[in-house]
Design a protein around this motif. Structure first.
Motif, PDB file in Angstrom:
ATOM      1  N   ASP A 168       6.786   4.464   0.550  1.00 18.11           N
ATOM      2  CA  ASP A 168       6.802   5.792   1.158  1.00 18.11           C
ATOM      3  C   ASP A 168       7.525   6.813   0.286  1.00 18.11           C
ATOM      4  N   VAL A 169       6.886   7.965   0.100  1.00 20.97           N
ATOM      5  CA  VAL A 169       7.520   9.122  -0.555  1.00 20.97           C
ATOM      6  C   VAL A 169       7.087  10.384   0.184  1.00 20.97           C
ATOM      7  N   THR A 170       7.676  11.499  -0.168  1.00 21.79           N
ATOM      8  CA  THR A 170       7.282  12.754   0.483  1.00 21.79           C
ATOM      9  C   THR A 170       5.979  13.258  -0.140  1.00 21.79           C
ATOM     10  N   PRO A 171       5.173  14.014   0.615  1.00 25.79           N
ATOM     11  CA  PRO A 171       3.941  14.572   0.059  1.00 25.79           C
ATOM     12  C   PRO A 171       4.205  15.437  -1.188  1.00 25.79           C
ATOM     13  N   GLU A 172       5.346  16.139  -1.199  1.00 26.28           N
ATOM     14  CA  GLU A 172       5.688  16.983  -2.354  1.00 26.28           C
ATOM     15  C   GLU A 172       5.809  16.127  -3.624  1.00 26.28           C
ATOM     16  N   GLU A 173       6.467  14.963  -3.469  1.00 28.39           N
ATOM     17  CA  GLU A 173       6.631  14.071  -4.623  1.00 28.39           C
ATOM     18  C   GLU A 173       5.290  13.492  -5.058  1.00 28.39           C
ATOM     19  N   GLN A 174       4.441  13.170  -4.090  1.00 25.37           N
ATOM     20  CA  GLN A 174       3.106  12.657  -4.418  1.00 25.37           C
ATOM     21  C   GLN A 174       2.352  13.670  -5.294  1.00 25.37           C
ATOM     22  N   ILE A 175       2.408  14.938  -4.873  1.00 24.78           N
ATOM     23  CA  ILE A 175       1.679  15.989  -5.599  1.00 24.78           C
ATOM     24  C   ILE A 175       2.238  16.150  -7.006  1.00 24.78           C
ATOM     25  N   GLN A 176       3.560  16.276  -7.120  1.00 25.00           N
ATOM     26  CA  GLN A 176       4.190  16.464  -8.447  1.00 25.00           C
ATOM     27  C   GLN A 176       3.866  15.312  -9.389  1.00 25.00           C
ATOM     28  N   ARG A 177       4.037  14.080  -8.903  1.00 17.61           N
ATOM     29  CA  ARG A 177       3.822  12.902  -9.755  1.00 17.61           C
ATOM     30  C   ARG A 177       2.363  12.782 -10.204  1.00 17.61           C
ATOM     31  N   THR A 178       1.436  13.040  -9.273  1.00 16.82           N
ATOM     32  CA  THR A 178       0.021  12.856  -9.594  1.00 16.82           C
ATOM     33  C   THR A 178      -0.465  13.910 -10.582  1.00 16.82           C
ATOM     34  N   THR A 183       0.836  -1.201   0.000  1.00 10.90           N
ATOM     35  CA  THR A 183       0.000   0.000   0.000  1.00 10.90           C
ATOM     36  C   THR A 183       0.874   1.255   0.000  1.00 10.90           C
ATOM     37  N   GLY A 184       0.231   2.389  -0.228  1.00 14.23           N
ATOM     38  CA  GLY A 184       0.938   3.671  -0.272  1.00 14.23           C
ATOM     39  C   GLY A 184      -0.032   4.725  -0.770  1.00 14.23           C
ATOM     40  N   GLY A 185       0.279   5.973  -0.515  1.00 15.69           N
ATOM     41  CA  GLY A 185      -0.607   7.053  -0.957  1.00 15.69           C
ATOM     42  C   GLY A 185      -0.568   7.233  -2.467  1.00 15.69           C
ATOM     43  N   ILE A 186      -1.432   8.074  -2.958  1.00 14.14           N
ATOM     44  CA  ILE A 186      -1.479   8.356  -4.398  1.00 14.14           C
ATOM     45  C   ILE A 186      -0.122   8.917  -4.845  1.00 14.14           C
ATOM     46  N   GLY A 187       0.344   8.455  -5.999  1.00 19.45           N
ATOM     47  CA  GLY A 187       1.600   8.965  -6.538  1.00 19.45           C
ATOM     48  C   GLY A 187       2.855   8.442  -5.857  1.00 19.45           C
ATOM     49  N   SER A 188       2.700   7.412  -5.001  1.00 15.05           N
ATOM     50  CA  SER A 188       3.888   6.908  -4.287  1.00 15.05           C
ATOM     51  C   SER A 188       4.701   5.936  -5.139  1.00 15.05           C
ATOM     52  N   GLY A 189       4.080   5.419  -6.195  1.00 14.99           N
ATOM     53  CA  GLY A 189       4.805   4.489  -7.072  1.00 14.99           C
ATOM     54  C   GLY A 189       4.547   3.027  -6.748  1.00 14.99           C
TER      55      GLY A 189
END
Length: 201
Positions: free
Chosen positions: A131-141, A8-14
């Protein structure tokens, strides 16, 4: 029933990137996102129920579900989200169970984005969090889904916080943009899971 590792992982975590690395090693995947698309394919009872609830606008010209519009509706209306979950969750769970039972391997990777949000962590033998940083999640998504910053913030707010997700983790794999050792990380976890699966049986 094989040993179940929930990824599992948040959106955009890969999550897909990590899951594909496990698949390359021969590990069977049971992917909740894939299943959730299968249960609403054209001519399925679930898609017809969605059409009659939301109207024809929810169906794209090619007869498939207009996911962008549905996402907009449910993220701005909790009652509609509840209705949709009540319709789809039992169907998704049924198909998930079927696929898990069919897996012919020491362990199976159950890819499930909303594991924590849906309180399903107890259904897995082990929880692996990407796990990734929220900033990376936002950019990727934003890049991947071509959606607005406001939409991505709404999605992140609806998901478990990074801290909460990590508190459920038996294992953590970081997937930062600059990471180059993903294959090694996956190979090490794979060895560990084969050992754990053997112990269980």
């Amino acid at each position: 029933m094989p040993y179940i590792v929930a990824l599992t992982g948040g959106i955009g975590s890969g999550k897909t990137t990590i899951a594909n690395e496990f698949a390359k090693l021969g590990v069977p995947l049971v992917d909740a996102d894939v299943i959730s698309r299968q249960v609403v394919e054209p001519n399925t009872p679930a898609l017809e129920a969605i059409r009659s609830h939301f109207g024809n606008k929810i169906i794209s010209l090619d007869g498939t579900l207009n996911r962008g519009l549905l996402r907009e509706i449910i993220f701005s209306n909790p009652d509609e989200k509840k209705w949709l979950n009540a319709l789809l969750h039992p169907l998704i769970q049924q198909e998930t169970q079927k696929q898990l039972n069919q897996a012919n391997y020491p362990y199976v990777l159950w890819v499930v984005p909303l594991l924590i949000e849906n309180n399903n962590s107890h259904l897995a033998n082990r929880v692996l969090v990407v796990d990734v940083t929220p900033e990376e999640q936002i950019q990727r998504t934003i890049k991947r889904d071509n959606i607005s910053l406001e939409q991505i913030r709404n999605i992140l707010e609806a998901q478990a916080s990074r801290e909460k997700r990590l508190s459920y983790a038996d294992d953590i794999i970081t997937n930062y943009t600059k990471d180059t050792d993903i294959q090694d990380k996956v190979a090490n976890l794979h060895k560990q899971y084969l050992t754990l699966a053997k112990i269980k049986t």
